[in-house]
Design a protein around this motif. Sequence first.
Motif, PDB file in Angstrom:
ATOM      1  N   GLU A   3       0.823  -1.216   0.000  1.00 26.10           N
ATOM      2  CA  GLU A   3       0.000   0.000   0.000  1.00 26.10           C
ATOM      3  C   GLU A   3       0.856   1.264   0.000  1.00 26.10           C
ATOM      4  N   HIS A   4       0.343   2.260  -0.694  1.00 20.98           N
ATOM      5  CA  HIS A   4       0.969   3.582  -0.785  1.00 20.98           C
ATOM      6  C   HIS A   4       2.325   3.533  -1.472  1.00 20.98           C
ATOM      7  N   ASP A   5       2.401   2.671  -2.478  1.00 21.61           N
ATOM      8  CA  ASP A   5       3.583   2.592  -3.327  1.00 21.61           C
ATOM      9  C   ASP A   5       3.101   2.419  -4.764  1.00 21.61           C
ATOM     10  N   ILE A   6       4.030   2.538  -5.685  1.00 19.62           N
ATOM     11  CA  ILE A   6       3.667   2.489  -7.097  1.00 19.62           C
ATOM     12  C   ILE A   6       4.222   1.222  -7.732  1.00 19.62           C
ATOM     13  N   ALA A   7       3.445   0.638  -8.612  1.00 19.15           N
ATOM     14  CA  ALA A   7       3.871  -0.548  -9.352  1.00 19.15           C
ATOM     15  C   ALA A   7       3.908  -0.195 -10.830  1.00 19.15           C
ATOM     16  N   VAL A   8       5.011  -0.565 -11.452  1.00 19.73           N
ATOM     17  CA  VAL A   8       5.182  -0.296 -12.872  1.00 19.73           C
ATOM     18  C   VAL A   8       6.303  -1.194 -13.378  1.00 19.73           C
ATOM     19  N   SER A   9       6.205  -1.660 -14.605  1.00 22.16           N
ATOM     20  CA  SER A   9       7.329  -2.322 -15.252  1.00 22.16           C
ATOM     21  C   SER A   9       8.142  -1.194 -15.869  1.00 22.16           C
ATOM     22  N   PHE A  10       9.185  -0.792 -15.171  1.00 26.50           N
ATOM     23  CA  PHE A  10       9.832   0.490 -15.408  1.00 26.50           C
ATOM     24  C   PHE A  10      10.276   0.705 -16.855  1.00 26.50           C
ATOM     25  N   ASP A  11      11.071  -0.213 -17.403  1.00 23.52           N
ATOM     26  CA  ASP A  11      11.559   0.041 -18.760  1.00 23.52           C
ATOM     27  C   ASP A  11      10.438  -0.031 -19.792  1.00 23.52           C
ATOM     28  N   SER A  12       9.476  -0.894 -19.576  1.00 20.37           N
ATOM     29  CA  SER A  12       8.337  -0.963 -20.489  1.00 20.37           C
ATOM     30  C   SER A  12       7.509   0.321 -20.435  1.00 20.37           C
ATOM     31  N   TYR A  13       7.304   0.836 -19.245  1.00 21.83           N
ATOM     32  CA  TYR A  13       6.530   2.067 -19.044  1.00 21.83           C
ATOM     33  C   TYR A  13       7.231   3.276 -19.667  1.00 21.83           C
TER      34      TYR A  13
ATOM     35  N   ILE B 226       9.963   3.379 -21.904  1.00 23.86           N
ATOM     36  CA  ILE B 226      10.351   3.270 -23.308  1.00 23.86           C
ATOM     37  C   ILE B 226       9.209   2.752 -24.184  1.00 23.86           C
ATOM     38  N   GLN B 227       8.163   2.233 -23.547  1.00 24.88           N
ATOM     39  CA  GLN B 227       7.034   1.632 -24.249  1.00 24.88           C
ATOM     40  C   GLN B 227       7.480   0.477 -25.149  1.00 24.88           C
ATOM     41  N   LYS B 228       8.193  -0.453 -24.517  1.00 21.07           N
ATOM     42  CA  LYS B 228       8.568  -1.703 -25.166  1.00 21.07           C
ATOM     43  C   LYS B 228       7.918  -2.835 -24.374  1.00 21.07           C
ATOM     44  N   PRO B 229       7.780  -4.026 -24.945  1.00 17.68           N
ATOM     45  CA  PRO B 229       7.124  -5.123 -24.220  1.00 17.68           C
ATOM     46  C   PRO B 229       7.796  -5.408 -22.878  1.00 17.68           C
ATOM     47  N   SER B 230       6.957  -5.671 -21.894  1.00 18.82           N
ATOM     48  CA  SER B 230       7.432  -5.939 -20.539  1.00 18.82           C
ATOM     49  C   SER B 230       8.080  -7.314 -20.451  1.00 18.82           C
ATOM     50  N   LYS B 231       9.099  -7.400 -19.612  1.00 22.00           N
ATOM     51  CA  LYS B 231       9.747  -8.683 -19.330  1.00 22.00           C
ATOM     52  C   LYS B 231       9.060  -9.391 -18.173  1.00 22.00           C
ATOM     53  N   GLU B 232       8.128  -8.717 -17.528  1.00 20.37           N
ATOM     54  CA  GLU B 232       7.553  -9.268 -16.303  1.00 20.37           C
ATOM     55  C   GLU B 232       6.038  -9.104 -16.257  1.00 20.37           C
ATOM     56  N   PHE B 233       5.479  -9.783 -15.299  1.00 22.48           N
ATOM     57  CA  PHE B 233       4.057  -9.709 -14.996  1.00 22.48           C
ATOM     58  C   PHE B 233       3.875  -8.841 -13.754  1.00 22.48           C
ATOM     59  N   ILE B 234       2.714  -8.221 -13.634  1.00 24.23           N
ATOM     60  CA  ILE B 234       2.293  -7.610 -12.372  1.00 24.23           C
ATOM     61  C   ILE B 234       0.976  -8.290 -12.017  1.00 24.23           C
ATOM     62  N   GLN B 235       0.915  -8.863 -10.817  1.00 24.04           N
ATOM     63  CA  GLN B 235      -0.230  -9.670 -10.398  1.00 24.04           C
ATOM     64  C   GLN B 235      -0.667  -9.281  -8.992  1.00 24.04           C
ATOM     65  N   ALA B 236      -1.971  -9.343  -8.762  1.00 26.10           N
ATOM     66  CA  ALA B 236      -2.529  -9.088  -7.431  1.00 26.10           C
ATOM     67  C   ALA B 236      -2.271 -10.301  -6.541  1.00 26.10           C
ATOM     68  N   VAL B 237      -1.588 -10.076  -5.421  1.00 27.51           N
ATOM     69  CA  VAL B 237      -1.353 -11.135  -4.434  1.00 27.51           C
ATOM     70  C   VAL B 237      -2.572 -11.245  -3.524  1.00 27.51           C
ATOM     71  N   THR B 238      -3.202 -10.115  -3.251  1.00 34.64           N
ATOM     72  CA  THR B 238      -4.446 -10.036  -2.490  1.00 34.64           C
ATOM     73  C   THR B 238      -5.428  -9.266  -3.371  1.00 34.64           C
ATOM     74  N   ASP B 239      -6.665  -9.139  -2.930  1.00 33.20           N
ATOM     75  CA  ASP B 239      -7.549  -8.193  -3.600  1.00 33.20           C
ATOM     76  C   ASP B 239      -6.894  -6.824  -3.472  1.00 33.20           C
ATOM     77  N   VAL B 240      -6.874  -6.055  -4.552  1.00 37.87           N
ATOM     78  CA  VAL B 240      -6.222  -4.753  -4.514  1.00 37.87           C
ATOM     79  C   VAL B 240      -7.125  -3.671  -5.080  1.00 37.87           C
ATOM     80  N   THR B 241      -6.911  -2.476  -4.562  1.00 35.98           N
ATOM     81  CA  THR B 241      -7.522  -1.273  -5.100  1.00 35.98           C
ATOM     82  C   THR B 241      -6.384  -0.359  -5.502  1.00 35.98           C
ATOM     83  N   VAL B 242      -6.387   0.060  -6.764  1.00 35.91           N
ATOM     84  CA  VAL B 242      -5.306   0.901  -7.274  1.00 35.91           C
ATOM     85  C   VAL B 242      -5.890   2.094  -8.028  1.00 35.91           C
TER      86      VAL B 242
END
Length: 190
Positions: free
Chosen positions: A76-86, A88-104
Amino acid sequence: MTEKIQLKKIDELIQNLDSETLSALENIRELKRYKKGEFLLHQDKLCRYSFWIEQGILRKFYWNDTKEITTELIFEHDIAVSFDSYVIQKPSKEFIQAVTDVTVYQTEAQSFQMLKAKFPKLVELDLMMTEYYAMWLEKRLFEFRTRNATERYLQLLRQQPHIILEVPLTYIASYLGISLETLSRIRSKI
């Protein structure tokens, strides 16, 4: 310690933004809810959004052959982003997944870039957030090189004491760079 100082600076900057800038920011972000296990980003897709976590826990991971490697646990109160993909707008090397129910709050990268051209304080905010991420990453790399697995685990517990109740041990072990068996041995000794 320096991360907390940087977060305080970021918070102060946000608190002092003028109403027009704040209104513009509010107009480009959207409140979204994701269920536990849902993906906010898939590998090989563009990271078109940044995700500010209001509630819940996310993880970033990638596949190494047949094994998932958790690179980040984001709270909570932090930012999630696939940095280089965000950036440079190139395909991400990683996934971002909810570990719990999340509100963002999710903010589209292009919209934020356009706002930065109109509101100079957002350029400063973006730079401060990038600096914060660089400091966090440097600290994580330093800890991996200078602390043993037990020390890294205890540090994680100090920073996020509720983690054991909400994050599967397999994710925690992967995040710490150890096997599940090693994590079990560490936990049995403390």
